[in-house]
Write an enzyme that holds these catalytic residues in place. Structure first.
Site, short mmCIF file in Angstrom:
data_model
loop_
_atom_site.label_atom_id
_atom_site.label_comp_id
_atom_site.label_asym_id
_atom_site.label_seq_id
_atom_site.Cartn_x
_atom_site.Cartn_y
_atom_site.Cartn_z
N SER A 150 30.73 65.60 63.84
CA SER A 150 30.10 64.32 64.16
C SER A 150 30.73 63.11 63.51
O SER A 150 30.04 62.25 62.96
CB SER A 150 28.60 64.36 63.84
OG SER A 150 27.95 65.12 64.80
N SER A 151 32.04 63.03 63.59
CA SER A 151 32.70 61.80 63.14
C SER A 151 32.22 60.63 63.99
O SER A 151 32.15 59.50 63.51
CB SER A 151 34.21 61.94 63.22
OG SER A 151 34.66 62.01 64.57
N SER A 152 31.86 60.90 65.25
CA SER A 152 31.42 59.81 66.13
C SER A 152 30.07 59.25 65.70
O SER A 152 29.88 58.04 65.64
CB SER A 152 31.38 60.28 67.59
OG SER A 152 30.45 61.33 67.76
N ASP B 32 22.93 64.48 66.05
CA ASP B 32 24.03 64.03 65.19
C ASP B 32 23.68 62.72 64.49
O ASP B 32 23.87 62.57 63.29
CB ASP B 32 25.30 63.83 66.02
CG ASP B 32 25.72 65.09 66.76
OD1 ASP B 32 25.09 66.14 66.54
OD2 ASP B 32 26.65 65.00 67.58
N GLY C 39 36.69 65.26 65.97
CA GLY C 39 36.77 66.28 67.02
C GLY C 39 36.60 67.69 66.50
O GLY C 39 36.95 68.65 67.18
N GLU D 115 26.27 56.01 72.39
CA GLU D 115 27.20 57.09 72.77
C GLU D 115 26.96 57.53 74.22
O GLU D 115 27.90 57.77 74.96
CB GLU D 115 27.07 58.27 71.80
CG GLU D 115 28.12 59.34 72.04
CD GLU D 115 28.55 60.09 70.80
OE1 GLU D 115 28.23 59.67 69.66
OE2 GLU D 115 29.22 61.12 70.95
P1 ADP Z 1 33.15 64.59 66.69
O1 ADP Z 1 32.01 63.64 66.71
O2 ADP Z 1 32.73 66.01 66.75
O3 ADP Z 1 34.09 64.36 65.55
P2 ADP Z 1 33.76 63.22 69.10
O4 ADP Z 1 34.72 63.50 70.20
O5 ADP Z 1 32.34 63.08 69.43
O6 ADP Z 1 33.99 64.36 68.01
O7 ADP Z 1 34.21 61.89 68.38
C1 ADP Z 1 35.53 61.71 67.95
C2 ADP Z 1 35.98 60.29 68.30
O8 ADP Z 1 35.32 59.36 67.43
C3 ADP Z 1 37.45 60.06 68.08
O9 ADP Z 1 38.21 60.45 69.19
C4 ADP Z 1 37.49 58.55 67.87
O10 ADP Z 1 37.44 57.87 69.10
C5 ADP Z 1 36.19 58.28 67.14
N1 ADP Z 1 36.40 58.27 65.68
C6 ADP Z 1 35.87 59.09 64.76
N2 ADP Z 1 36.27 58.76 63.52
C7 ADP Z 1 37.09 57.71 63.65
C8 ADP Z 1 37.86 56.89 62.74
N3 ADP Z 1 37.86 57.12 61.43
N4 ADP Z 1 38.59 55.88 63.26
C9 ADP Z 1 38.61 55.64 64.59
N5 ADP Z 1 37.92 56.36 65.47
C10 ADP Z 1 37.20 57.38 65.03
MG MG Z 2 30.61 63.44 68.30
#
Ligand code: ADP
Ligand code: MG
Length: 394
Positions: free
Chosen positions: A137-139, A183, A133, A171
């Protein structure tokens, strides 16, 4: 400044976690990075240009195929137990819910694309060093690490850009987030030491050498650690405004409004909000072009003011900044940074700051002090080292 654990280091821990959880060793371990966008914001749904780089922060996944149709996913970071789903029965409308929607969405998107092998199921255990978050781009890291693992295990033969599009589809349609393709492309296609120039219309890629250290420079990421609720719905609203602008100007997308024709285009727009959005998108595409030209000419220093200009445009025209992001830019520039801007969707999240290497510490301290003085949570600051895209680790 914190350095993330390397994927190779986390690969062992993730493989061990997998074995403890599922009772046998994984078939393999994969890694996919988060990304930070240097320049080109809110341009990717306008067929425009973006220039992200992959971070050393990665999602690492241990994966094995199954044959009984069960998809089991577990994240070391989520605090939840194993989520078990039916690989053949996944449907977006069921809303797998929570974080499991990301890996499940990838399996669904592969199946929808005709890769029926994935309906046999899989066991997945993952851990990630990408802050969630934070606009990093963790997602996408999650989507791409699972997509690459399944592509390799099933020998699907999909290219990196194809995996990126599948991740985006997951996504958009399964998780329900209307993001562009930047991303996932950055996570899947980036090369170490490079920026990735992406044309989001034809999806053509160019690896742009980005060796800042050789020029005595550094790029810092400042994660403000805030996310304002205001951002909910803002993306869709900006997107609709840009589409209205393109319609009013009679072009397929705002990408088709050349920068030279911007004043004339603005004159033709009556709605002041749409006019401001158009000005941002067209000028940010131009800033991507200028940034690439400066980097090609070996003049990375001159990119600084372009970044700050981009921030002002995002703040004043698109109105997607936040007080914390404005403070990063203001404090960093006052402390001698070459330039800075918010990056990602805004309303919080992260900023990037270009500095002389020798000024990195002083600029970091100035930003931290400004946050403390304003009563904000301490930001997280780390260098943006252009790292490799997704890969198999073991
Ligand atoms: P961003 O991509 O900028 O980090 P997003 O809201 O698009 O933000 O994605 C974040 C979401 O991705 C988290 O709320 C979770 O659902 C999922 N996520 C990301 N990394 C992990 C992880 N290591 N374990 C579980 N879920 C994760
Ligand atoms: Mg994201």
């Amino acid at each position: 400044m914190e350095a993330p654990t390397t994927p190779e280091e986390s690969a062992r821990a993730v493989a061990e976690g997998f074995t403890r959880l599922y009772g046998s060793a994984p078939e393999g371990v994969w890694a996919a990075p988060g990304r930070v966008n240097l320049i080109g914001e809110y341009t990717d749904f306008n067929d425009g240009f973006v220039m992200p780089l992959a971070l050393p922060h990665t999602a690492v996944a241990a994966v094995s195929r199954r044959t009984d149709g069960r998809l089991r996913v577990h994240s070391a970071d989520s605090g939840e137990g194993v989520v078990t789903l039916d690989a053949a029965g996944l449907r977006p409308e069921d809303g797998a819910g929570g974080w499991a929607a990301y890996p499940a969405g990838v399996v669904w998107a592969l199946r929808e694309a005709g890769h029926h092998a994935v309906t046999g199921g899989a066991d997945v255990h993952l851990a990630s060093t990408v802050p969630t978050g934070a606009g990093l781009s963790s997602s996408a890291a999650l989507e791409i690490v699972v997509a690459l693992a399944l592509n390799d295990l099933h020998g699907l033969g999909l290219s990196r850009p194809e995996l990126a599009r599948l991740g985006q589809r997951a996504e958009n349609a399964f998780v329900g987030v209307p993001c562009g393709v930047m991303d996932q492309t950055a996570s899947a296609c980036a090369a170490e030491g490079h920026l990735l120039h992406l044309d989001t219309r034809d999806l053509s890629l160019r690896q742009v050498p980005f060796d800042l250290a050789a020029q005595g420079l550094a790029l810092l990421v400042v994660d403000t650690r805030v996310k304002h609720a205001l951002g909910d719905g803002a993306y869709a609203e900006r997107r609709a405004g840009c589409e209205a602008g393109a319609r009013a100007l009679g072009v397929r997308a705002l990408r088709d409004v050349g920068y030279a024709r911007l004043p004339e285009a603005l004159d033709r727009l009556e709605n002041p909000t749409v006019r401001a959005y158009v000005r941002h998108v067209v000028s940010d595409n131009e800033r991507v072009r200028r940034t690439m030209a400066l980097l090609d000419a070996g003049d990375a220093r001159a990119v600084g003011p372009v970044l700050t200009e981009g921030h002002v445009s995002l703040r004043d025209d698109l109105r997607v900044s936040a007080p914390e992001l404005d403070l990063v830019v203001e404090a960093a520039n006052a402390a001698g940074a070459l330039g800075a801007r918010m990056t990602g969707g805004g309303f919080g999240g992260s900023a990037v700051v270009l500095v002389e290497s020798g000024d990195a510490e002083a600029v970091t301290k100035a930003v931290e002090d400004a946050f403390a003085a304003a009563g904000h949570t301490a930001p997280r600051v780390f260098p943006a080292i252009p790292s490799a895209g997704a890969r198999r680790v073991s």
